[in-house]
Design a protein around this motif. Structure first.
Motif, PDB file in Angstrom:
ATOM      1  N   ARG A  45       0.722  -1.275  -0.019  1.00 18.02           N
ATOM      2  CA  ARG A  45       0.181   0.102   0.039  1.00 18.02           C
ATOM      3  C   ARG A  45       0.937   1.180  -0.030  1.00 18.02           C
ATOM      4  NH1 ARG A  45      -3.498  -0.303   4.719  1.00 18.02           N
ATOM      5  NH2 ARG A  45      -4.476  -1.924   3.873  1.00 18.02           N
ATOM      6  N   ALA A  46       2.181   1.336   0.729  1.00 18.79           N
ATOM      7  CA  ALA A  46       2.817   2.377   0.738  1.00 18.79           C
ATOM      8  C   ALA A  46       3.463   2.626  -0.610  1.00 18.79           C
ATOM      9  CB  ALA A  46       3.874   2.427   1.879  1.00 18.79           C
ATOM     10  N   PHE A  47       3.804   1.491  -1.328  1.00 20.51           N
ATOM     11  CA  PHE A  47       4.413   1.610  -2.632  1.00 20.51           C
ATOM     12  C   PHE A  47       3.506   2.181  -3.616  1.00 20.51           C
ATOM     13  CE2 PHE A  47       4.460  -0.330  -6.772  1.00 20.51           C
ATOM     14  CZ  PHE A  47       5.699   0.113  -7.317  1.00 20.51           C
ATOM     15  N   LEU A  48       2.346   1.894  -3.442  1.00 13.70           N
ATOM     16  CA  LEU A  48       1.177   2.110  -4.369  1.00 13.70           C
ATOM     17  C   LEU A  48       0.906   3.711  -4.106  1.00 13.70           C
ATOM     18  CD1 LEU A  48      -1.104  -0.848  -4.113  1.00 13.70           C
ATOM     19  CD2 LEU A  48       0.128  -0.150  -6.156  1.00 13.70           C
ATOM     20  N   ASP A  49       0.882   4.132  -2.830  1.00 12.23           N
ATOM     21  CA  ASP A  49       0.583   5.399  -2.645  1.00 12.23           C
ATOM     22  C   ASP A  49       1.522   6.576  -3.175  1.00 12.23           C
ATOM     23  OD1 ASP A  49      -1.767   4.866  -1.856  1.00 12.23           O
ATOM     24  OD2 ASP A  49      -1.423   4.895   0.356  1.00 12.23           O
ATOM     25  N   THR A  50       2.900   6.053  -3.194  1.00 13.83           N
ATOM     26  CA  THR A  50       3.891   6.997  -3.454  1.00 13.83           C
ATOM     27  C   THR A  50       4.247   6.737  -5.041  1.00 13.83           C
ATOM     28  OG1 THR A  50       5.503   5.015  -2.707  1.00 13.83           O
ATOM     29  CG2 THR A  50       4.742   6.946  -1.071  1.00 13.83           C
ATOM     30  N   ALA A  93      -4.966 -17.192  -1.029  1.00 20.15           N
ATOM     31  CA  ALA A  93      -5.616 -16.394  -1.938  1.00 20.15           C
ATOM     32  C   ALA A  93      -6.206 -15.294  -1.398  1.00 20.15           C
ATOM     33  CB  ALA A  93      -6.501 -17.631  -2.612  1.00 20.15           C
ATOM     34  N   VAL A  94      -6.786 -15.260  -0.392  1.00 16.46           N
ATOM     35  CA  VAL A  94      -7.440 -14.220   0.506  1.00 16.46           C
ATOM     36  C   VAL A  94      -6.482 -13.032   0.234  1.00 16.46           C
ATOM     37  CG1 VAL A  94      -8.304 -13.195   2.505  1.00 16.46           C
ATOM     38  CG2 VAL A  94      -9.128 -15.486   1.808  1.00 16.46           C
ATOM     39  N   PHE A  95      -5.223 -13.193   0.787  1.00 14.09           N
ATOM     40  CA  PHE A  95      -4.141 -12.213   0.679  1.00 14.09           C
ATOM     41  C   PHE A  95      -3.899 -11.663  -0.759  1.00 14.09           C
ATOM     42  CE2 PHE A  95       0.456 -11.325  -0.454  1.00 14.09           C
ATOM     43  CZ  PHE A  95       0.636 -10.234   0.145  1.00 14.09           C
ATOM     44  N   ARG A  96      -3.851 -12.487  -1.720  1.00 15.00           N
ATOM     45  CA  ARG A  96      -3.545 -12.270  -3.070  1.00 15.00           C
ATOM     46  C   ARG A  96      -4.772 -11.374  -3.456  1.00 15.00           C
ATOM     47  NH1 ARG A  96      -1.695 -17.375  -3.057  1.00 15.00           N
ATOM     48  NH2 ARG A  96      -3.690 -18.423  -4.172  1.00 15.00           N
ATOM     49  N   GLY A  97      -6.168 -11.586  -2.967  1.00 16.00           N
ATOM     50  CA  GLY A  97      -7.254 -10.943  -3.393  1.00 16.00           C
ATOM     51  C   GLY A  97      -7.086  -9.410  -2.942  1.00 16.00           C
ATOM     52  N   TRP A  98      -6.490  -9.140  -1.698  1.00 18.91           N
ATOM     53  CA  TRP A  98      -6.554  -7.820  -1.026  1.00 18.91           C
ATOM     54  C   TRP A  98      -5.316  -7.073  -1.869  1.00 18.91           C
ATOM     55  CZ3 TRP A  98      -9.169  -5.063   2.385  1.00 18.91           C
ATOM     56  CH2 TRP A  98     -10.088  -5.728   3.157  1.00 18.91           C
ATOM     57  N   VAL A  99      -4.664  -7.858  -2.028  1.00 16.89           N
ATOM     58  CA  VAL A  99      -3.330  -7.039  -3.005  1.00 16.89           C
ATOM     59  C   VAL A  99      -3.958  -6.493  -4.180  1.00 16.89           C
ATOM     60  CG1 VAL A  99      -1.274  -7.434  -4.213  1.00 16.89           C
ATOM     61  CG2 VAL A  99      -1.488  -8.264  -2.078  1.00 16.89           C
ATOM     62  N   ALA A 100      -4.680  -7.441  -5.151  1.00 16.89           N
ATOM     63  CA  ALA A 100      -5.496  -6.810  -6.092  1.00 16.89           C
ATOM     64  C   ALA A 100      -6.431  -5.869  -6.194  1.00 16.89           C
ATOM     65  CB  ALA A 100      -6.337  -8.258  -6.809  1.00 16.89           C
ATOM     66  N   MET A 101      -6.907  -5.817  -4.650  1.00 23.92           N
ATOM     67  CA  MET A 101      -7.998  -4.754  -4.470  1.00 23.92           C
ATOM     68  C   MET A 101      -7.290  -3.401  -4.372  1.00 23.92           C
ATOM     69  SD  MET A 101      -9.329  -2.515  -2.191  1.00 23.92           S
ATOM     70  CE  MET A 101      -8.793  -3.186  -0.529  1.00 23.92           C
ATOM     71  N   GLU A 102      -5.941  -3.552  -3.531  1.00 27.54           N
ATOM     72  CA  GLU A 102      -5.292  -2.553  -3.322  1.00 27.54           C
ATOM     73  C   GLU A 102      -4.385  -1.671  -4.375  1.00 27.54           C
ATOM     74  OE1 GLU A 102      -4.771  -0.498  -0.555  1.00 27.54           O
ATOM     75  OE2 GLU A 102      -5.035  -1.949   1.137  1.00 27.54           O
ATOM     76  N   ILE A 103      -4.139  -2.594  -5.409  1.00 23.53           N
ATOM     77  CA  ILE A 103      -3.682  -2.037  -6.721  1.00 23.53           C
ATOM     78  C   ILE A 103      -4.503  -1.373  -7.589  1.00 23.53           C
ATOM     79  CG2 ILE A 103      -2.504  -2.780  -8.700  1.00 23.53           C
ATOM     80  CD1 ILE A 103      -1.233  -5.193  -7.502  1.00 23.53           C
ATOM     81  N   SER A 104      -5.892  -2.011  -7.613  1.00 31.17           N
ATOM     82  CA  SER A 104      -6.892  -1.428  -8.525  1.00 31.17           C
ATOM     83  C   SER A 104      -7.515  -0.218  -7.654  1.00 31.17           C
ATOM     84  CB  SER A 104      -7.959  -2.334  -8.452  1.00 31.17           C
ATOM     85  OG  SER A 104      -8.917  -1.750  -9.316  1.00 31.17           O
TER      86      SER A 104
END
Length: 408
Positions: A45-50, A93-104
């Motif tokens: 999330r920090a990477f995405l926000d910066t 898979a739940v973690f990977r879903g949260w990652v996909a959500m955060e990127i989107s």
């Protein structure tokens, strides 16, 4: 063409800072992740926000894929984090879903780029490739050394691809000759490798092929004038007597039924991606409502605006619950086509409603990129359509309910 991008800050809002839990996670679903997964998600999330969010509007406006991010995304382990060969740490898979959500949530176009490269192309190799093919390609793609695309949709075939695929593959000794056309192929304008799906003229079954670019007879042309997911460089692909070695045929794919396993897995990821689009628009609208003054007070104090926000948060919360469960089923080895189809259909429909309310809250400013909602509003239309339309996914669920197929 190389361009220089400059970070932009919204004219009306500032982006939310990284936090342990998102405010939009109203029921604290994220606490179901392990401590290791939560720590990794905070770093992502920090990477995405910066590195992603501040440049997303400019990439979108220029219709340019954020290729500069390819190695950085690889360093975070976001390519191939579902596969034992390329996982940086054990995750769900739940973690990977949260990652996909955060990127989107940060940028739906970047999420689509990763979804095509890692979710579709790498999954096709991981599921359908031989041990040798997996050993050759998965590490290269996970490291971001090459970019992959997934060539299934055709100019005349989308929903009816299972029976209508026109691209052909003819075996000649230890080689195959591919002829046909593909359309709307994400990353296809610049990919190094494209997984092409074609119908074997001998047995009429769908098979997959690893086509390196450039290859004689292969042409990929960027589709222009898009108004959704503009930073995804979709391509029209033409295949004219493209020769592929038998060793580059996916050895464990012998029919569309085998291909459907790939689509089942990635369709759930698209549900998470749609959730991220809804969250991004909602957060933009909420920040705007708190700062936009009318009649001497912030519009967030108006009852009708609060109702829109409450309705949107309810839609997001229900979508998180559905996404969480379908990913849990994947972790348990119990996920079926109708589970993924229901998630994709339901969440994309809710997403459409959330982005529409968010644009309403922003009024006229809701159609301008500077106010944090317009990009999500436009991108939602593509996410609603790809990986199976709402109607087709509904019919998959309907078949599971009744036992009667109603596709034609």
């Amino acid at each position: 063409m190389t361009t220089t991008l400059t970070a932009t800050t919204s004219a009306a809002t500032t982006d939310p800072a990284p936090a342990d839990l998102l405010d939009v996670d109203f029921y604290d679903f994220q606490t179901r992740l392990t401590d290791t997964e939560q720590h990794a998600l905070r770093g992502i999330r920090a990477f995405l926000d910066t590195e992603v969010r501040p440049f997303a509007d400019e990439h979108w406006e220029r219709a340019e894929s954020p290729r500069r991010l390819v190695p950085q995304i690889a360093e975070l382990g976001l390519y191939g984090n579902a596969f034992p060969e390329t996982q940086q740490f054990d995750n769900s898979a739940v973690f990977r879903g949260w990652v996909a959500m955060e990127i989107s949530r940060a940028d739906p176009s970047t999420a689509t780029f990763i979804g095509v490269h890692s979710g579709l192309a790498m999954t096709a190799i991981a599921v359908g490739g031989s041990d040798e093919q997996k050993a050759e390609w998965l590490p290269i793609l996970a490291a971001g050394e090459q970019v992959a695309a997934f060539g299934l949709t055709e100019p005349g075939h989308g929903s009816d691809t299972a029976k209508g695929l026109e691209t052909t593959a003819e075996r000649r000794g230890q080689e195959w000759v591919l002829n046909g056309a593909k359309r709307w192929i994400g990353n296809g304008a610049f990919a190094d490798l494209v997984v092409i799906w074609a119908r074997d003229v001998a047995d009429d079954q769908v098979k997959g092929f690893l086509v390196r670019t450039p290859t004689a007879g292969f042409t990929g042309t960027k589709i222009e004038r898009k108004q959704s997911l503009r930073a995804v460089e979709n391509a029209d692909i033409v295949l004219e007597n493209v020769v592929v070695a038998e060793s580059d045929r996916l050895q464990r794919i012998d029919s569309f039924r085998d291909l459907a396993v790939v689509l089942r897995l990635t369709r759930a990821d698209v549900a998470w991606q749609a959730l991220g689009v809804a969250v991004g628009a909602y957060e933009g609208a909420l920040a705007y409502a708190k700062q936009r003054m009318q009649f001497g007070k912030p519009i967030a104090s108006f009852q009708l605006v609060q109702q829109k926000l409450a309705d949107s948060l309810a839609d997001i919360t229900a979508s998180i619950a559905l996404c969480m469960r379908v990913s849990q089923l994947q972790d348990e080895g119990e996920q079926r086509d109708h589970h993924s189809a229901m998630a994709k259909a339901f969440v994309t429909k809710r997403m459409r409603e959330v982005v529409a309310r968010s644009r309403e809250i922003c009024g006229g400013n809701g159609i301008q990129l500077d106010y944090g909602v317009a990009r999500y509003f436009a991108d939602a239309e593509a996410v609603y359509t790809f990986e199976g339309t709402y109607d087709m996914n509904s019919l998959i669920v309907g078949r599971a309910i009744t036992g009667i197929p109603a596709f034609v």
